[in-house]
Structure formats: structure tokens, C-alpha cells
Design a protein around this motif. Sequence first.
Motif, PDB file in Angstrom:
ATOM      1  N   THR A 118       0.810  -1.218   0.000  1.00  8.56           N
ATOM      2  CA  THR A 118       0.000   0.000   0.000  1.00  8.56           C
ATOM      3  C   THR A 118       0.841   1.265   0.000  1.00  8.56           C
ATOM      4  OG1 THR A 118      -0.104   0.138   2.428  1.00  8.56           O
ATOM      5  CG2 THR A 118      -1.783  -1.202   1.320  1.00  8.56           C
ATOM      6  N   GLY A 119       2.128   1.136   0.363  1.00  9.19           N
ATOM      7  CA  GLY A 119       2.949   2.336   0.521  1.00  9.19           C
ATOM      8  C   GLY A 119       2.560   3.109   1.762  1.00  9.19           C
ATOM      9  N   ALA A 120       1.975   2.429   2.739  1.00 10.54           N
ATOM     10  CA  ALA A 120       1.431   3.091   3.917  1.00 10.54           C
ATOM     11  C   ALA A 120       1.985   2.489   5.202  1.00 10.54           C
ATOM     12  CB  ALA A 120      -0.100   2.984   3.914  1.00 10.54           C
ATOM     13  N   PRO A 121       3.208   2.870   5.615  1.00  9.07           N
ATOM     14  CA  PRO A 121       3.724   2.392   6.896  1.00  9.07           C
ATOM     15  C   PRO A 121       2.832   2.786   8.056  1.00  9.07           C
ATOM     16  CG  PRO A 121       5.475   3.333   5.573  1.00  9.07           C
ATOM     17  CD  PRO A 121       4.189   3.675   4.892  1.00  9.07           C
ATOM     18  N   ASP A 122       2.992   2.070   9.150  1.00 10.53           N
ATOM     19  CA  ASP A 122       2.176   2.289  10.345  1.00 10.53           C
ATOM     20  C   ASP A 122       2.818   3.355  11.228  1.00 10.53           C
ATOM     21  OD1 ASP A 122       0.198   1.869  12.221  1.00 10.53           O
ATOM     22  OD2 ASP A 122       1.285   0.255  13.218  1.00 10.53           O
ATOM     23  N   LEU A 123       1.979   4.136  11.891  1.00 15.10           N
ATOM     24  CA  LEU A 123       2.435   5.049  12.940  1.00 15.10           C
ATOM     25  C   LEU A 123       2.174   4.383  14.282  1.00 15.10           C
ATOM     26  CD1 LEU A 123       1.239   8.632  11.894  1.00 15.10           C
ATOM     27  CD2 LEU A 123       3.540   7.677  11.792  1.00 15.10           C
ATOM     28  N   ILE A 124       3.230   4.149  15.042  1.00 10.66           N
ATOM     29  CA  ILE A 124       3.118   3.448  16.321  1.00 10.66           C
ATOM     30  C   ILE A 124       3.490   4.396  17.443  1.00 10.66           C
ATOM     31  CG2 ILE A 124       3.983   1.537  17.729  1.00 10.66           C
ATOM     32  CD1 ILE A 124       4.705   0.095  15.119  1.00 10.66           C
ATOM     33  N   ARG A 125       2.558   4.613  18.352  1.00 13.19           N
ATOM     34  CA  ARG A 125       2.878   5.369  19.564  1.00 13.19           C
ATOM     35  C   ARG A 125       3.351   4.369  20.613  1.00 13.19           C
ATOM     36  NH1 ARG A 125       2.149  10.542  19.689  1.00 13.19           N
ATOM     37  NH2 ARG A 125       0.930  11.516  18.012  1.00 13.19           N
ATOM     38  N   MET A 126       4.622   4.446  20.928  1.00 14.87           N
ATOM     39  CA  MET A 126       5.220   3.449  21.795  1.00 14.87           C
ATOM     40  C   MET A 126       4.529   3.369  23.150  1.00 14.87           C
ATOM     41  SD  MET A 126       7.554   1.865  20.124  1.00 14.87           S
ATOM     42  CE  MET A 126       8.481   1.092  21.458  1.00 14.87           C
ATOM     43  N   GLU A 127       4.064   4.499  23.672  1.00 14.97           N
ATOM     44  CA  GLU A 127       3.411   4.508  24.986  1.00 14.97           C
ATOM     45  C   GLU A 127       2.108   3.720  24.975  1.00 14.97           C
ATOM     46  OE1 GLU A 127       4.747   8.598  27.166  1.00 14.97           O
ATOM     47  OE2 GLU A 127       3.232   8.778  25.599  1.00 14.97           O
ATOM     48  N   GLU A 128       1.510   3.538  23.797  1.00 16.08           N
ATOM     49  CA  GLU A 128       0.231   2.848  23.698  1.00 16.08           C
ATOM     50  C   GLU A 128       0.390   1.367  23.345  1.00 16.08           C
ATOM     51  OE1 GLU A 128      -2.069   5.054  20.891  1.00 16.08           O
ATOM     52  OE2 GLU A 128      -1.999   6.902  22.065  1.00 16.08           O
ATOM     53  N   MET A 129       1.619   0.944  23.098  1.00 13.21           N
ATOM     54  CA  MET A 129       1.869  -0.447  22.747  1.00 13.21           C
ATOM     55  C   MET A 129       1.888  -1.309  24.002  1.00 13.21           C
ATOM     56  SD  MET A 129       2.675  -1.291  19.466  1.00 13.21           S
ATOM     57  CE  MET A 129       4.151  -2.321  19.340  1.00 13.21           C
ATOM     58  N   PRO A 130       1.317  -2.523  23.962  1.00 14.35           N
ATOM     59  CA  PRO A 130       1.500  -3.458  25.075  1.00 14.35           C
ATOM     60  C   PRO A 130       2.981  -3.707  25.301  1.00 14.35           C
ATOM     61  CG  PRO A 130      -0.192  -4.245  23.556  1.00 14.35           C
ATOM     62  CD  PRO A 130       0.466  -3.076  22.893  1.00 14.35           C
ATOM     63  N   ASP A 131       3.356  -3.902  26.550  1.00 18.08           N
ATOM     64  CA  ASP A 131       4.770  -4.022  26.904  1.00 18.08           C
ATOM     65  C   ASP A 131       5.484  -5.108  26.102  1.00 18.08           C
ATOM     66  OD1 ASP A 131       4.468  -2.002  28.708  1.00 18.08           O
ATOM     67  OD2 ASP A 131       4.334  -3.304  30.472  1.00 18.08           O
ATOM     68  N   GLU A 132       4.819  -6.241  25.897  1.00 13.86           N
ATOM     69  CA  GLU A 132       5.495  -7.350  25.229  1.00 13.86           C
ATOM     70  C   GLU A 132       5.742  -7.064  23.749  1.00 13.86           C
ATOM     71  OE1 GLU A 132       1.178  -8.792  25.918  1.00 13.86           O
ATOM     72  OE2 GLU A 132       2.591  -7.341  26.765  1.00 13.86           O
ATOM     73  N   LEU A 133       4.945  -6.170  23.150  1.00  9.49           N
ATOM     74  CA  LEU A 133       5.185  -5.781  21.768  1.00  9.49           C
ATOM     75  C   LEU A 133       6.186  -4.638  21.677  1.00  9.49           C
ATOM     76  CD1 LEU A 133       1.600  -5.940  20.202  1.00  9.49           C
ATOM     77  CD2 LEU A 133       3.382  -7.687  20.219  1.00  9.49           C
ATOM     78  N   ALA A 134       6.179  -3.762  22.674  1.00  7.86           N
ATOM     79  CA  ALA A 134       7.074  -2.604  22.661  1.00  7.86           C
ATOM     80  C   ALA A 134       8.509  -2.979  22.998  1.00  7.86           C
ATOM     81  CB  ALA A 134       6.572  -1.543  23.635  1.00  7.86           C
ATOM     82  N   ALA A 135       8.679  -3.963  23.894  1.00  3.76           N
ATOM     83  CA  ALA A 135      10.013  -4.271  24.421  1.00  3.76           C
ATOM     84  C   ALA A 135      11.060  -4.541  23.338  1.00  3.76           C
ATOM     85  CB  ALA A 135       9.936  -5.440  25.402  1.00  3.76           C
ATOM     86  N   PRO A 136      10.755  -5.334  22.294  1.00  6.80           N
ATOM     87  CA  PRO A 136      11.795  -5.586  21.289  1.00  6.80           C
ATOM     88  C   PRO A 136      12.185  -4.349  20.483  1.00  6.80           C
ATOM     89  CG  PRO A 136      10.060  -7.261  21.190  1.00  6.80           C
ATOM     90  CD  PRO A 136       9.542  -6.152  22.048  1.00  6.80           C
ATOM     91  N   LEU A 137      11.321  -3.324  20.481  1.00  9.16           N
ATOM     92  CA  LEU A 137      11.598  -2.128  19.678  1.00  9.16           C
ATOM     93  C   LEU A 137      12.452  -1.107  20.425  1.00  9.16           C
ATOM     94  CD1 LEU A 137       8.034  -1.510  18.161  1.00  9.16           C
ATOM     95  CD2 LEU A 137       9.879  -2.928  17.257  1.00  9.16           C
ATOM     96  N   VAL A 138      12.282  -1.051  21.751  1.00 10.46           N
ATOM     97  CA  VAL A 138      12.990  -0.051  22.541  1.00 10.46           C
ATOM     98  C   VAL A 138      14.493  -0.285  22.457  1.00 10.46           C
ATOM     99  CG1 VAL A 138      13.360   0.874  24.861  1.00 10.46           C
ATOM    100  CG2 VAL A 138      11.045   0.331  24.089  1.00 10.46           C
ATOM    101  N   SER A 139      15.237   0.790  22.240  1.00  8.66           N
ATOM    102  CA  SER A 139      16.696   0.791  22.126  1.00  8.66           C
ATOM    103  C   SER A 139      17.198   0.176  20.828  1.00  8.66           C
ATOM    104  CB  SER A 139      17.356   0.093  23.326  1.00  8.66           C
ATOM    105  OG  SER A 139      17.091   0.806  24.517  1.00  8.66           O
ATOM    106  N   GLN A 140      16.298  -0.011  19.856  1.00  9.90           N
ATOM    107  CA  GLN A 140      16.729  -0.403  18.525  1.00  9.90           C
ATOM    108  C   GLN A 140      16.804   0.834  17.633  1.00  9.90           C
ATOM    109  OE1 GLN A 140      17.912  -3.285  17.631  1.00  9.90           O
ATOM    110  NE2 GLN A 140      17.540  -4.065  19.690  1.00  9.90           N
ATOM    111  N   SER A 141      17.669   0.783  16.650  1.00 14.44           N
ATOM    112  CA  SER A 141      17.871   1.940  15.787  1.00 14.44           C
ATOM    113  C   SER A 141      16.975   1.882  14.563  1.00 14.44           C
ATOM    114  CB  SER A 141      19.335   2.031  15.357  1.00 14.44           C
ATOM    115  OG  SER A 141      19.710   0.870  14.629  1.00 14.44           O
ATOM    116  N   VAL A 142      16.738   3.054  13.977  1.00 13.42           N
ATOM    117  CA  VAL A 142      16.023   3.126  12.715  1.00 13.42           C
ATOM    118  C   VAL A 142      16.768   2.276  11.689  1.00 13.42           C
ATOM    119  CG1 VAL A 142      15.395   4.667  10.817  1.00 13.42           C
ATOM    120  CG2 VAL A 142      15.043   5.394  13.195  1.00 13.42           C
ATOM    121  N   GLY A 143      16.012   1.527  10.891  1.00 11.40           N
ATOM    122  CA  GLY A 143      16.612   0.611   9.929  1.00 11.40           C
ATOM    123  C   GLY A 143      16.680  -0.818  10.428  1.00 11.40           C
ATOM    124  N   SER A 144      16.193  -1.058  11.653  1.00 14.16           N
ATOM    125  CA  SER A 144      16.167  -2.417  12.188  1.00 14.16           C
ATOM    126  C   SER A 144      14.904  -3.151  11.744  1.00 14.16           C
ATOM    127  CB  SER A 144      16.223  -2.396  13.720  1.00 14.16           C
ATOM    128  OG  SER A 144      17.436  -1.855  14.190  1.00 14.16           O
TER     129      SER A 144
END
Length: 356
Positions: A118-144
Motif C-alpha cells: 500500500t505504501g502506507a507504513p504504520d504510525l506506532i505510539r510506543m506509549e500505547e503499545m502493550p509491553d510485550e510488543l514494545a520491548a523488542p523495539l525499545v533501544s533499537q535503531s532506525v533501519g532495524s
Amino acid sequence: MHRRAVALAVPATAIALTVSSCGSIPEDWRTPAFLRMGEDEVDERLPAVSGEVGEKPEVTFPDMEPPDEEVSGVVQEGPGEEGLVRDDDLVVANFAQYEWSGPGEGEEIDPDQASYETGAPDLIRMEEMPDELAAPLVSQSVGSRVVYVMPPLSEEERTQAESMGQEVPEGATVLVLDLMDRYSSGAVVPGEAAESVGEDLPTVVQDGHSEPEIDVPDTDPPEELTVEPLIEGQGEEVEEGQQVIVQYTGVPWEPDEEGRNEVFDSSWSQGGTPFDTTIGAGAVIEGWDKGMVGQPVGSRLLMTIPPDLAYGDEDTGMGTPTGTLVFVVDILGAVDNPPQPDPEETSEETPEGDGE
């Protein structure tokens, strides 16, 4: 169940960013770019995912039954040049979902809805993510690139999901997320800002990553909408129907009884967390719709909005300001909305008797 609903119904938007707010975040706000893949091996229960980050991945499913617990991991690291994702960021991510049905077997779920299509990436508000979904993203860099595996739903979860109108896969759900960009609290557009753009218009002073101070002149306001760039962006122009990612502050032109033009609304009052909204589609006041469409991403705008394009002259009792309004808006990014579902298809998929 809330966790499952998020995982099974990842929303899609899209982005056309040419200005990265990450580059304007003060150095002392950044997390050091420690990379974790050198320390931890990828869990062998994760599907193998290949291809360039940002492009549709190739997914190969392990020759085993899907795990009966959640598994996630970073399968490819970004270069670490844009700082790391924080737990209060607004993150832009490409995504695709798959059903892992058995040993070595799986297929993509709704491929036409994957952001790579679609050419439509998702906008994710980290504060609204469940902890188990947010945890792998925190402290990762753009391009991961991050991969999640969630086991098949229980009967109770399946019933709940189906009652919400979600299509439920039979097997495990695999979600691939590519971290494409991030916006942190306090993000602003880069560049040297003009403080004044005309003697009959407000002046603006903004010290780095802080709320702007708006000084309204003791004159009659313009009768028409005025949009003046304090910083001229170098990005692509905002298009009607896109979501914009902004920092903003608004004050009334007319002072209060004490002679002050007090801020009535500001993203800075929310800790400087960027605000996103659809533009040009009636989701906000008409002055924003008319004033921002066609402006380059990366701009800081001084907008003077007459009452007929704002909330009017009469107090509605709803707490909205009256009269001419003044906004300072940083356009951090512009993001396409996902394609809307076909009403006929939606109607055909609705069970008979639904809503009765």
C-alpha cells in the motif's frame, strides 16, 4: 485479548518523510547506540526473514510446529545513525503479517494490506503499545527489522476476536516490522527561524526544543487566512488526505481581560509529544486544512486563522476559543493514510443480523 487485538489488526498508514526529527534531537536526549545482536543469538524458533529493510521481506518458516509461547527478536539491525527508539517515541514502521500453519508451512495474511504493497507504513505510539510488543523495539535503531511470533489463539480469544469482526488465522501469527523513522518528544524542524514576517503579524521566539513564545501585535487581525514560513522546509509538499506529524502551539489574537494571549492548546503541554492528524479532510479546523496542504515538510509555519475557518466568534460553551487564532506549527512529517476498504466488500462480509 487487548494484546491479541493489536497484533492481529495492525493499522496501516504511509509516510513520505524527507525531514527526520531524529536528527534534531539534542545529543543529551539520545540513547547510546548499543547494538544487541552481537550479544544475543536470534531465537531458532523465529522464521528466517531476508531482503532489504523497507522492502517486502521473504519469509521462510522453520521445519517445526509453531511455538506455544510468544517469541520475538531483532533479525537485522539498523546502522544506528539516527539514535535509538525510546519508549515514548512515535515510530514509523513498515509491516506485513503471516500465518504459520505448520512445519515449514505458512502464508501471508491480507497481502494487499501490507504496507509494502500500500505504501502506507504504520504510525506506532510506543506509549500505547502493550509491553510485550514494545520491548523488542525499545533501544533499537532506525533501519532495524523485528519479527514477532504469537501462538494460535485460545478458544476464548478466538471468540472475542471474531465478535470484534477480526479475521482470525488458524495457526500462529508472524508479524514483521521494519523501523523506518522515529519522532521523539521535543522534536522540531531544523533550521534558523525568522522571528518576524511582517509588522502587522505576530512575532515568534523559540529557543531550541521548547514551546514557542508568540507575541501578538496590538492591531486588528488579518481578515483572511495567512500562512507565513518561519522556517522553509525542503521536503515534499503535504497532500490532502495525508496525516501530518507536527508540533504546534495556538493562542487567540484577542487578549484576555489581563491583556494576555494565553496558550489554549499545544503539543508542548503534552510533554512535546508530536501530534498527528489527517489533513485536508475535515478532521481539524478548516484553517489547518487550508493552511498546511501544499506546504513543504520541514516547515515551521505562522498561521493566522480567521473565525470562519476556526471556531467562530460566538462562545459555544464547549471550551473552544473564539475569534482569530494564531498557530505556530512545525511540520515534522507527512504520512499517507491507508486505502479505505471497499464499502461493497465490507457489506458483503458483514454477517446477517449483525447489530440487531
